[in-house]
Design a protein around this motif. Sequence first.
Motif, PDB file in Angstrom:
ATOM      1  N   LEU B 252     -21.191  -0.028  37.318  1.00  0.00           N
ATOM      2  CA  LEU B 252     -19.787  -0.408  37.465  1.00  0.00           C
ATOM      3  C   LEU B 252     -19.049   0.622  38.316  1.00  0.00           C
ATOM      4  CD1 LEU B 252     -19.077  -1.509  33.790  1.00  0.00           C
ATOM      5  CD2 LEU B 252     -19.486  -2.982  35.768  1.00  0.00           C
ATOM      6  N   PRO B 253     -18.071   0.192  39.119  1.00  0.00           N
ATOM      7  CA  PRO B 253     -17.289   1.160  39.904  1.00  0.00           C
ATOM      8  C   PRO B 253     -16.382   1.982  38.978  1.00  0.00           C
ATOM      9  CG  PRO B 253     -16.342  -1.028  40.097  1.00  0.00           C
ATOM     10  CD  PRO B 253     -17.619  -1.186  39.319  1.00  0.00           C
ATOM     11  N   TYR B 254     -15.918   3.119  39.482  1.00  0.00           N
ATOM     12  CA  TYR B 254     -14.968   3.953  38.741  1.00  0.00           C
ATOM     13  C   TYR B 254     -13.705   3.126  38.488  1.00  0.00           C
ATOM     14  CZ  TYR B 254     -12.382   8.254  37.616  1.00  0.00           C
ATOM     15  OH  TYR B 254     -11.661   9.226  36.980  1.00  0.00           O
ATOM     16  N   PRO B 255     -13.280   2.997  37.220  1.00  0.00           N
ATOM     17  CA  PRO B 255     -12.116   2.137  36.931  1.00  0.00           C
ATOM     18  C   PRO B 255     -10.874   2.597  37.699  1.00  0.00           C
ATOM     19  CG  PRO B 255     -13.261   2.732  34.910  1.00  0.00           C
ATOM     20  CD  PRO B 255     -13.836   3.579  35.996  1.00  0.00           C
ATOM     21  N   LYS B 256     -10.275   1.674  38.459  1.00  0.00           N
ATOM     22  CA  LYS B 256      -9.211   2.076  39.394  1.00  0.00           C
ATOM     23  C   LYS B 256      -7.953   2.591  38.698  1.00  0.00           C
ATOM     24  CE  LYS B 256      -7.962  -2.807  39.971  1.00  0.00           C
ATOM     25  NZ  LYS B 256      -8.064  -4.007  40.721  1.00  0.00           N
ATOM     26  N   MET B 257      -7.720   2.150  37.478  1.00  0.00           N
ATOM     27  CA  MET B 257      -6.497   2.561  36.770  1.00  0.00           C
ATOM     28  C   MET B 257      -6.708   3.753  35.842  1.00  0.00           C
ATOM     29  SD  MET B 257      -3.544   0.922  37.139  1.00  0.00           S
ATOM     30  CE  MET B 257      -2.707   0.930  35.526  1.00  0.00           C
ATOM     31  N   ILE B 258      -7.965   4.236  35.720  1.00  0.00           N
ATOM     32  CA  ILE B 258      -8.294   5.142  34.606  1.00  0.00           C
ATOM     33  C   ILE B 258      -7.486   6.447  34.626  1.00  0.00           C
ATOM     34  CG2 ILE B 258     -10.291   6.320  35.688  1.00  0.00           C
ATOM     35  CD1 ILE B 258     -11.737   5.952  32.937  1.00  0.00           C
ATOM     36  N   ASP B 259      -7.243   7.014  35.824  1.00  0.00           N
ATOM     37  CA  ASP B 259      -6.557   8.308  35.884  1.00  0.00           C
ATOM     38  C   ASP B 259      -5.074   8.203  35.529  1.00  0.00           C
ATOM     39  OD1 ASP B 259      -8.877   9.675  36.537  1.00  0.00           O
ATOM     40  OD2 ASP B 259      -8.662   9.162  38.656  1.00  0.00           O
ATOM     41  N   ILE B 260      -4.521   7.013  35.729  1.00  0.00           N
ATOM     42  CA  ILE B 260      -3.124   6.783  35.330  1.00  0.00           C
ATOM     43  C   ILE B 260      -3.072   6.292  33.880  1.00  0.00           C
ATOM     44  CG2 ILE B 260      -1.083   5.335  35.739  1.00  0.00           C
ATOM     45  CD1 ILE B 260      -2.191   5.134  38.702  1.00  0.00           C
ATOM     46  N   ALA B 261      -3.972   5.361  33.557  1.00  0.00           N
ATOM     47  CA  ALA B 261      -3.869   4.661  32.281  1.00  0.00           C
ATOM     48  C   ALA B 261      -4.201   5.554  31.082  1.00  0.00           C
ATOM     49  CB  ALA B 261      -4.784   3.433  32.285  1.00  0.00           C
ATOM     50  N   VAL B 262      -5.304   6.304  31.154  1.00  0.00           N
ATOM     51  CA  VAL B 262      -5.741   7.032  29.954  1.00  0.00           C
ATOM     52  C   VAL B 262      -4.748   8.104  29.509  1.00  0.00           C
ATOM     53  CG1 VAL B 262      -7.536   8.525  28.985  1.00  0.00           C
ATOM     54  CG2 VAL B 262      -8.170   6.409  30.161  1.00  0.00           C
ATOM     55  N   PRO B 263      -4.287   9.006  30.425  1.00  0.00           N
ATOM     56  CA  PRO B 263      -3.311   9.997  29.949  1.00  0.00           C
ATOM     57  C   PRO B 263      -2.055   9.339  29.372  1.00  0.00           C
ATOM     58  CG  PRO B 263      -4.093  10.536  32.163  1.00  0.00           C
ATOM     59  CD  PRO B 263      -4.610   9.166  31.842  1.00  0.00           C
ATOM     60  N   SER B 264      -1.590   8.265  30.000  1.00  0.00           N
ATOM     61  CA  SER B 264      -0.407   7.559  29.489  1.00  0.00           C
ATOM     62  C   SER B 264      -0.677   6.950  28.124  1.00  0.00           C
ATOM     63  CB  SER B 264      -0.005   6.434  30.443  1.00  0.00           C
ATOM     64  OG  SER B 264       0.612   6.962  31.578  1.00  0.00           O
ATOM     65  N   ASN B 265      -1.843   6.366  27.982  1.00  0.00           N
ATOM     66  CA  ASN B 265      -2.148   5.642  26.751  1.00  0.00           C
ATOM     67  C   ASN B 265      -2.412   6.569  25.562  1.00  0.00           C
ATOM     68  OD1 ASN B 265      -1.740   3.242  28.012  1.00  0.00           O
ATOM     69  ND2 ASN B 265      -3.901   2.873  28.458  1.00  0.00           N
ATOM     70  N   MET B 266      -2.611   7.863  25.849  1.00  0.00           N
ATOM     71  CA  MET B 266      -2.739   8.830  24.764  1.00  0.00           C
ATOM     72  C   MET B 266      -1.389   9.092  24.102  1.00  0.00           C
ATOM     73  SD  MET B 266      -6.002   9.680  24.691  1.00  0.00           S
ATOM     74  CE  MET B 266      -6.265  11.310  23.949  1.00  0.00           C
ATOM     75  N   VAL B 267      -0.300   8.682  24.777  1.00  0.00           N
ATOM     76  CA  VAL B 267       1.049   8.915  24.236  1.00  0.00           C
ATOM     77  C   VAL B 267       1.877   7.635  24.315  1.00  0.00           C
ATOM     78  CG1 VAL B 267       1.162  11.413  24.562  1.00  0.00           C
ATOM     79  CG2 VAL B 267       1.670   9.902  26.497  1.00  0.00           C
ATOM     80  N   CYS B 268       1.296   6.524  23.816  1.00  0.00           N
ATOM     81  CA  CYS B 268       2.006   5.237  23.754  1.00  0.00           C
ATOM     82  C   CYS B 268       2.425   4.695  25.110  1.00  0.00           C
ATOM     83  CB  CYS B 268       3.236   5.319  22.862  1.00  0.00           C
ATOM     84  SG  CYS B 268       2.855   5.499  21.131  1.00  0.00           S
ATOM     85  N   GLY B 269       1.773   5.116  26.185  1.00  0.00           N
ATOM     86  CA  GLY B 269       2.073   4.537  27.496  1.00  0.00           C
ATOM     87  C   GLY B 269       3.180   5.252  28.250  1.00  0.00           C
ATOM     88  N   LEU B 270       3.788   6.264  27.619  1.00  0.00           N
ATOM     89  CA  LEU B 270       4.880   6.980  28.276  1.00  0.00           C
ATOM     90  C   LEU B 270       4.530   8.459  28.316  1.00  0.00           C
ATOM     91  CD1 LEU B 270       7.975   5.328  26.594  1.00  0.00           C
ATOM     92  CD2 LEU B 270       6.995   4.786  28.825  1.00  0.00           C
ATOM     93  N   GLN B 271       4.237   8.988  29.537  1.00  0.00           N
ATOM     94  CA  GLN B 271       3.850  10.396  29.605  1.00  0.00           C
ATOM     95  C   GLN B 271       5.025  11.329  29.338  1.00  0.00           C
ATOM     96  OE1 GLN B 271       0.940  10.035  33.141  1.00  0.00           O
ATOM     97  NE2 GLN B 271       0.415  11.923  32.101  1.00  0.00           N
ATOM     98  N   ASP B 272       6.212  10.885  29.711  1.00  0.00           N
ATOM     99  CA  ASP B 272       7.402  11.699  29.431  1.00  0.00           C
ATOM    100  C   ASP B 272       8.261  10.994  28.393  1.00  0.00           C
ATOM    101  OD1 ASP B 272       7.234  12.202  32.842  1.00  0.00           O
ATOM    102  OD2 ASP B 272       6.878  13.782  31.369  1.00  0.00           O
ATOM    103  N   LEU B 273       7.753  10.986  27.191  1.00  0.00           N
ATOM    104  CA  LEU B 273       8.429  10.256  26.124  1.00  0.00           C
ATOM    105  C   LEU B 273       9.606  11.095  25.641  1.00  0.00           C
ATOM    106  CD1 LEU B 273       7.730   7.556  24.738  1.00  0.00           C
ATOM    107  CD2 LEU B 273       6.651   8.886  22.935  1.00  0.00           C
TER     108      LEU B 273
END
Lengths: 283, 283
Positions: B252-273
Amino acid sequence: MLRIHTLRLPLSNLSLISSQSQKPRLNNNYRTMMNYTKAASSQAFKNKKLLFRQLFEKDSSTYTYLLADVAHPDKPALLIDPVDKTADRDLSLVKELGLKLIYAINTHVHADHVTGTGLIKTKVPSVKSIISKASKSKADLLIEAGDKIQFGDFFLEVRATPGHTLGCVTYVTGDGSDQPQPRMAFTGDALLIRGCGRTDFQIFSLPKETLIYPAHDYRGFTVSTVGEEMQYNSRLTKDEEMFKSIMENLNLPYPKMIDIAVPSNMVCGLQDLSVKPVDTSSN
Amino acid sequence: MLRIHTLRLPLSNLSLISSQSQKPRLNNNYRTMMNYTKAASSQAFKNKKLLFRQLFEKDSSTYTYLLADVAHPDKPALLIDPVDKTADRDLSLVKELGLKLIYAINTHVHADHVTGTGLIKTKVPSVKSIISKASKSKADLLIEAGDKIQFGDFFLEVRATPGHTLGCVTYVTGDGSDQPQPRMAFTGDALLIRGCGRTDFQIFSLPKETLIYPAHDYRGFTVSTVGEEMQYNSRLTKDEEMFKSIMENLNLPYPKMIDIAVPSNMVCGLQDLSVKPVDTSSN
């Protein structure tokens, strides 16, 4: 209009019955049971089972619906609005679930995708295609308002919902204690979730809890109800003048698939159909 | 693990209860009714009503699920796997249906889209976000296997289904005559229809008629059953060696959203909550 009755259909105990015979066909055991008590009737209903699957074709955002009576020994099934591109997926699912596909049905002549009914008929020749007589298209069975489409102990009734096209119909699951509750309306393009159509007279006369299953959704909704659409459909909550104005000013682009899709969809999706479908309009 | 019980939640009569208290909370009237006869109990169940909606986000082919107890006076509701892009659509639907959204829940830390839970919390501050403790993410409530998530008279139970990620869980509707039948399993990425996952031990121990609702489908399927996946899932019907080989050779290719999605999703989708979520893992 007992037109449908004149067809010789090799359907054994599965039949398309006209609106004149108001009662859906019930097997004798079940009918006898109905004469006893409400409790017995409720028990009988528990033994009935509608299999229902909503399927999605991404390019045209089209919904295809699979319905089957899985309590019936034959497990008779039908597909509403199959798409050519996903016909193999649908037939594979039918096979995996052990169903016998008897009908491939269109709500209308689609302009945005090619119907899968013709392709399905070449792969499973016993399947009968169905569309409205008013669509002026070819199919094995041409239905009109009030007709009933029987599959096992369940049936769909046909409501005329012209507007999007002159031949648009809505298929509604049967009324009665032996049919699925709440009822389900397969609205095609006549009513989309929170959008389109001017067919509220036919569809909005159904009970408010009736489930609405359209042919498309572009925002990711999968189901609605009559009550919700009466309240929140952004077009149908307007008066007639406002509705006309909205529809006249949509400025929609020329549908990119229309020149390919419409001629094909007039003949079950196959312009060069080797086995020509029967034109029943002269019967 | 009575961890959840130590939280002070402003949920009035809606509570997240741990697996130690096996019985779901029932109001007194209902419990009394249950003591009479089976007929009365069946009547009581008829008055219960689960509202269920499957919603689709096209770019990531993600399913979001809305569940609510609409027979309860508060109409408490929850969203499973909401997406940031469709958060407004989901909240609008919640409002139109007159529901009170109490939980926004993730099955796991998604790598392909940003969760909508944080965005939903900024718009409806009373909503509590939920994810598994094993995900190592932040949320208002951190659940683990065996926990129950109550909404009105219904509940979801949590099953650990690691594999896709270590913190993947599957939410299953409650067991019991007062809960929806057949049961429904929200499998996230642990089990997709006819694909993926090695979590069959947890999910395949459910009854065969259990409905399977995954987080994605790329071919347009919307629902399956445990029985179907045991028989037709192309990966899970293989032995362990073959399964390993398939999964190792997917390329499978490197997931295109992974670098944005995973850090955000560790904090409910908002990096600057702005309102920092409570970390309950130390409770």
